[in-house]
Design an enzyme around this catalytic site. Structure first.
Site, short mmCIF file in Angstrom:
data_model
loop_
_atom_site.label_atom_id
_atom_site.label_comp_id
_atom_site.label_asym_id
_atom_site.label_seq_id
_atom_site.Cartn_x
_atom_site.Cartn_y
_atom_site.Cartn_z
N PHE A 15 0.81 -1.22 0.00
CA PHE A 15 0.00 0.00 0.00
C PHE A 15 0.84 1.28 0.00
CE2 PHE A 15 -3.31 -2.62 2.42
CZ PHE A 15 -4.25 -2.62 1.40
N THR A 70 -2.17 -6.76 -6.74
CA THR A 70 -2.14 -5.60 -5.84
C THR A 70 -2.63 -6.03 -4.47
OG1 THR A 70 -4.46 -4.96 -6.09
CG2 THR A 70 -2.88 -4.11 -7.72
N ASP A 71 -2.40 -5.20 -3.48
CA ASP A 71 -3.13 -5.39 -2.23
C ASP A 71 -4.54 -4.81 -2.45
OD1 ASP A 71 -3.84 -6.06 0.31
OD2 ASP A 71 -2.14 -5.11 1.29
N TYR A 72 -5.37 -5.04 -1.46
CA TYR A 72 -6.80 -4.74 -1.51
C TYR A 72 -7.11 -3.29 -1.95
CZ TYR A 72 -11.48 -5.91 0.33
OH TYR A 72 -12.80 -6.20 0.48
N ALA A 97 -5.63 -1.37 -3.89
CA ALA A 97 -4.46 -0.48 -3.88
C ALA A 97 -4.43 0.45 -5.10
CB ALA A 97 -3.17 -1.29 -3.78
#
Ligand code: BGC
Length: 770
Positions: free
Chosen positions: A255, A286-288, A290
C-alpha cells in the site's frame, strides 16, 4: 472447458510432457497451451483474467463488486478470494468452467497466514521458534488443509521487516532481522508450494507486501515509507528475494509509497527490480483496492491509476476493478498496448497451468479430503508442539517456573478462559470453538492434581472508546459488567488463598494485525491495575502474556517473578501454555523483535549503526547519542529468551585469525547444559566489520543452530564462515565483501555474546605483499 481439457490431453500425449515442476521459468508445453488459449480470448476476456474479486465473508476493506456470478459467466473474473469449502468452491468453479465462453477455471485465494483450520502461532511467534523445519511443517499442514477446502492460493508469507512495534502488523511477519526473515520466507514458500505446484495438496504462495510496508512512519498502518536504496537492499529486501528464490508463484504489491511513487505504480520496483534484476516469472497482484487508493496518494484519477499500475508491472487487480473498468478504454485510445494486457494475462493463465487447474479445475477439493485432512489429531499435535516452541521465557526468578503439579493456583485474568483472541488477528478459517483456552489446557495437563481458583480480575480493555472501536472491527471482547474494583477484589481473594498466582494478560487479538497500530504499547490500564493488586499480595506471581507485538513491560519486569510471552498461540495455545508452565516442555523461544523499555526508544533494533558519538556508558559525557531519561538499550534484546535450564558458553575458538580470499573460517564455542533439565538452546552467530567503505551495523546475524543438551552435557557448536557471509551492499549497491577486521560474536542473544577477531584479506593484496 471440455475443449481446454482435450487440448491439454493432446499436448500431454503428443509432446510426452508431465505437469510442470514448481513454477518452471520456461515450459514449452505450457507456453504452447497458454498461447493458444490467449489467441482465442477477446480483449475483454483477457482483462477479465486480471480481475480478482472478494466473494465471501472475510473482507479487509470496502467490498465493491456486485453481481459476481454474472461477471464470472462473462469471463470478467480471473480469481476470487474469501470463498472456500468444497461445496462453495465447486459451485463457483462450475460457473466459470461450464458457463463462461472459454471455461477458464478461477483461481481461489485466501489469507491462510498461520494455518487454515488448525491455527498455528501468529507469524511473529512462529519466528521465535527459530525452527525452520517446524515453520515449514506449519505451512505444509496449512496447505494440505486449505487445498482440501478448495483453495489454490494463499496471501502468505508476509515478510515485511519491522522495527516498530507500534505497527500492529509486526504480528504477521518474522520480526526485525533480514537474515532470519529470509530463511523463514523460504521455509514458508517451500511448505505451501511443496515440490510441485500441480499436486492437489499444494498451495501457491504470495509473498507480501512488496515492498517495505513494515517501515511505515511512526508505526501507523498504511503510512508513508521513505528510505535510502542501501537501507532497502541491505535490511528490507532480502526476505522478498528469498521467497522468489524459493520459487514463490506470486507477489503482492504494498500500500505504501517508495521514493514518492506508490508501490503499486512503481515501475522501478515491479519491473526493474522484480523482473529485470531478480528475474521473477510469476504474477503480481495488488493489495486490496491499492490501485483505487492511488488517487488518495495523489496520483490522479482511477483511469490514470489503472494505466500507471499496468505499466509499472501489476498483473492482477484485487477488488478495486480499476482494470475491468478502464483497461478497455485505455487500450482503445492507445494509452496502453495490447501486448501489455497480454503479458499480464499470460502470467495469470500460466499460474493456473502451473497449478494444474486446466487439467482439473476442482483439484484437491473434496468433502472426503476435507473431513479426513482438516483439524486432524496429528495436525493439532503439531500445532501444540510448535506453539510451545514459540513461547519466550522473559524472566524466571528463583526458578519459580516450572510450577509443581500440586497445590493451589490462582488463575487470574481476562485471557484465562478466552478461546477467541488466542487465534490471533489472522485466524482466517480458524474456528475459535475448537481452540483450547489456558484454563482448559491446565485442566488437561494437571487434572485434579492442582486446585485452580479462577477469577477474571479485569476486562481486556476498560476504556469505552477503545472498546467500542475494537468491537466495531469485529473483535470479541466479552465484557464483565462488574466494577473494576469488584473484579480485582475477587482476584486478590483467590490469590491470597493460593500458593502461586498465574495472571494471563495481554491484548485482544484486534489490538494487533492490520489497521491496529497503537501509540502506547503497554498492557491496557485495567489489566495493569489488576497486576499491581496481585503484586501487592506478595504471592509468587507468574505473568503469562498473549499479545501481537513487543510490549513495554518495564514495570512488569521489575515486579513479576516470571514472565512467559506466548503471543497468540493458535488452536492449541492453552495446552501448549500448560505444557510449558508445568515443565512438560522446556521453553526455548528467542525474541525476533526487540522489546523496548518505552515507546520513546522506537524504532529500536539490534542491527543499528554505531553513530559518530556512541554512548559508552559514562553519563558524564554530554554530547553523545543517548537519552537523558532512559538507557539506550532495550528491555529485552533481539535473540533473547530463557530456558528452565542454564547454558554456559565457552570462549570463541577460531581455526585461524588471518584469512585470505575464499578461505573458510571455522568458529566454535563449547556449549554446556549447566542446569538440571534437558533443554534446547539457539546459539547465535553475529558478525561485525568495524571499518568498511560504508558504515555497517554494530552486528548482523549470520547464523544460528538449535542444540539440544541433556543436563551436564557439553557440545562443540561450530560455524563455517566464508566470504559470502561477509558481503554487504556498498554505496554503488554492489553486493560484495571488503577486506579488513571482522569480529565474530557467538552467544545466547544479540546482546550476550563472546567474541574474537580475525583479519581477512583479499588474495591479490596478500600476493603483492609476499
Ligand atoms: C491486506 C493483505 C491481505 C488482503 C486480502 C489487505 O487488506 O493488507 O495482507 O492479503 O487484504 O485479504
Amino acid at each position: 472447458m471440455k475443449r481446454i481439457r482435450l487440448m491439454l490431453a493432446l499436448l500431454v500425449v503428443t509432446l510426452g510432457c508431465c505437469l510442470p515442476a514448481q513454477v518452471p521459468p520456461v515450459d514449452p508445453h505450457r507456453d504452447a497451451f497458454v498461447s493458444d488459449l490467449l489467441g482465442r480470448m477477446t480483449v475483454e476476456e483477457r482483462i477479465g483474467q486480471l480481475n480478482l474479486l472478494s466473494v465471501g465473508f472475510d473482507v479487509t476493506g470496502p467490498q465493491l463488486s456486485k453481481d459476481a456470478d454474472t461477471k464470472v459467466r462473462r469471463g470478467w473474473v480471473g480469481g476470487v478470494f474469501n470463498t472456500f469449502t468444497p461445496v462453495a468452491v465447486r459451485k463457483l468453479q462450475m460457473l466459470a468452467v461450464k458457463e463462461s465462453r472459454l471455461g477458464i477455471p478461477l483461481l481461489f485465494g485466501y489469507d491462510v497466514v498461520h494455518g487454515h483450520k488448525t491455527i498455528f502461532p501468529m507469524p511473529l511467534g512462529l519466528s521465535c521458534t527459530w525452527n525452520l523445519d517446524a515453520i515449514e511443517r506449519s505451512a505444509r499442514i496449512a496447505a494440505v488443509e486449505a487445498s482440501a477446502d478448495g483453495l489454490h492460493w494463499t496471501f502468505s508469507p508476509m515478510v515485511d521487516i519491522a522495527r516498530d512495534p507500534r505497527w500492529g502488523r509486526i504480528a504477521e511477519g518474522a520480526g526485525e532481522d533480514p537474515y532470519l526473515g529470509a530463511l523463514i520466507a523460504r521455509a514458508m514458500v517451500r511448505g505451501y508450494q511443496g515440490s510441485d505446484l500441480a499436486r492437489s495438496n499444494a498451495l501457491m504462495a504470495c509473498v507480501k507486501h512488496f515492498a517495505l510496508y513494515g517501515a511505515a512512519e511512526a508505526g501507523r498502518d498504511y503510512n508513508t515509507v521513505d528510505m535510502s536504496r542501501r537501507q532497502m537492499y541491505e535490511y528490507f529486501l532480502p526476505p522478498y528475494r528469498a521467497a522468489l528464490e524459493a520459487g514463490v508463484g506470486s507477489v503482492m504489491s504494498s500500500f505504501n509509497e517508495i521514493d514518492g511513487v506508490p508501490a503499486t505504480a512503481n515501475r522501478w520496483l515491479l519491473t526493474d527490480l522484480l523482473r529485470t534484476q531478480w528475474d521473477f516469472q510469476g504474477f503480481v497482484v495488488t493489495d486490496y483496492t491499492a490501485i483505487n487508493e492511488m488517487s488518495e496518494h495523489g496520483m490522479g484519477d482511477l483511469r490514470k491509476d489503472a494505466e500507471l499500475a499496468l505499466k509499472a508491472g501489476v498483473d492482477m487487480d484485487m477488488v478495486g476493478e480499476a482494470y475491468l473498468k478502464h483497461l478497455p478504454e485505455l487500450a482503445a485510445h492507445g494509452d496502453i498496448s495490447e501486448s501489455q494486457i497480454n503479458q499480464a494475462c499470460r502470467r495469470i493463465l500460466e499460474a493456473k497451468y502451473n497449478l494444474g487447474l486446466y487439467a482439473d479445475p476442482y483439484r484437491g477439493c473434496s468433502e472426503e479430503r476435507a473431513r479426513s485432512e482438516i483439524l486432524t489429531p496429528k495436525n493439532r499435535k503439531a500445532a501444540r508442539e510448535i506453539a510451545a516452541q514459540s513461547f519466550v521465557l522473559l524472566k524466571n526468578d528463583r526458578q519459580i517456573l516450572p510450577l509443581k503439579k500440586s497445590g493451589i493456583i490462582a488463575l487470574v485474568g481476562p485471557l484465562v478462559a478466552d478461546q477467541q483472541n488466542l487465534l490471533g488477528s489472522w485466524r482466517a478459517a480458524g474456528d475459535w470453538q475448537q481452540a483450547v483456552s489456558v484454563q482448559a489446557g491446565i485442566s488437561n495437563v494437571v487434572g485434579a492434581a492442582v486446585t485452580v481458583l479462577y477469577a477474571k480480575g479485569a476486562n481486556l480493555v476498560d476504556d469505552p472508546a477503545l472498546r467500542e472501536t475494537l468491537q466495531g472491527f469485529g473483535a470479541e471482547i466479552p465484557v464483565d459488567r462488574r466494577s473494576p474494583r469488584e473484579m480485582v477484589a475477587e482476584a486478590v481473594a483467590a490469590a491470597t488463598r493460593a500458593d502461586v498466582v498465574v495472571a494471563v494478560l495481554g491484548e485482544s487479538s484486534a489490538m494487533s494485525g492490520e489497521a491496529a497500530s497503537r501509540s502506547e504499547i503497554g498492557l491496557p490500564q485495567c489489566q495493569k491495575e489488576l497486576l499491581q493488586a496481585l503484586v501487592e499480595t506478595g504471592k509468587p506471581l507468574v505473568l503469562v502474556l498473549m499479545n501481537g507485538r513487543p510490549l513495554t513491560l518495564t514495570w512488569e519486569a521489575e515486579h513479576c517473578d516470571a514472565i512467559l510471552e506466548t503471543w497468540f498461540g493458535g488452536t492449541e495455545a492453552g495446552n501448549a501454555v500448560a505444557d510449558v508452565l508445568f515443565g512438560d516442555c522446556n521453553p526455548s523461544g528467542k525474541l525476533t523483535a526487540t522489546f523496548p523499555r518505552t515507546v520513546g526508544q522506537i524504532p529500536i533494533y539490534y542491527n543499528h549503526k554505531n553513530t559518530g558519538r556512541p554512548y559508552k556508558g559514562d553519563p558524564k559525557f554530554k554530547y553523545v547519542s543517548r537519552y537523558l531519561d532512559m538507557p539506550n538499550d532495550p528491555l529485552y534484546a533481539f535473540g533473547y529468551g530463557l530456558s528452565y535450564t542454564t547454558f554456559s558458553y565457552g570462549d570463541v575458538k577460531l581455526s585461524q585469525t588471518a584469512l585470505v580470499g575464499d578461505e573458510t573460517l571455522v568458529a566454535s564455542v563449547a556449549l554446556t547444559n549447566a542446569g538440571m533439565r534437558a533443554g534446547e538452546e539457539t546459539v547465535q552467530l553475529y558478525l561485525s566489520q568495524p571499518v568498511a567503505s560504508v558504515t555497517r551495523s554494530v552486528e548482523d546475524l549470520r547464523g544460528f543452530q538449535k542444540v539440544r543438551l541433556q543436563p551436564g552435557e557439553t557440545k562443540e557448536v561450530t560455524f563455517r564462515i566464508t566470504p559470502e557471509d561477509l558481503k554487504f551492499y556498498n554505496s554503488k549497491l554492489d553486493y560484495d565483501w571488503e577486506p579488513g577486521e571482522f569480529v565474530i560474536r557467538i552467544g545466547r542473544s544479540s546482546s550476550q555474546v563472546k567474541s574474537a577477531t580475525v583479519h581477512w584479506s583479499q588474495k591479490e593484496v596478500m600476493l603483492q605483499a609476499r
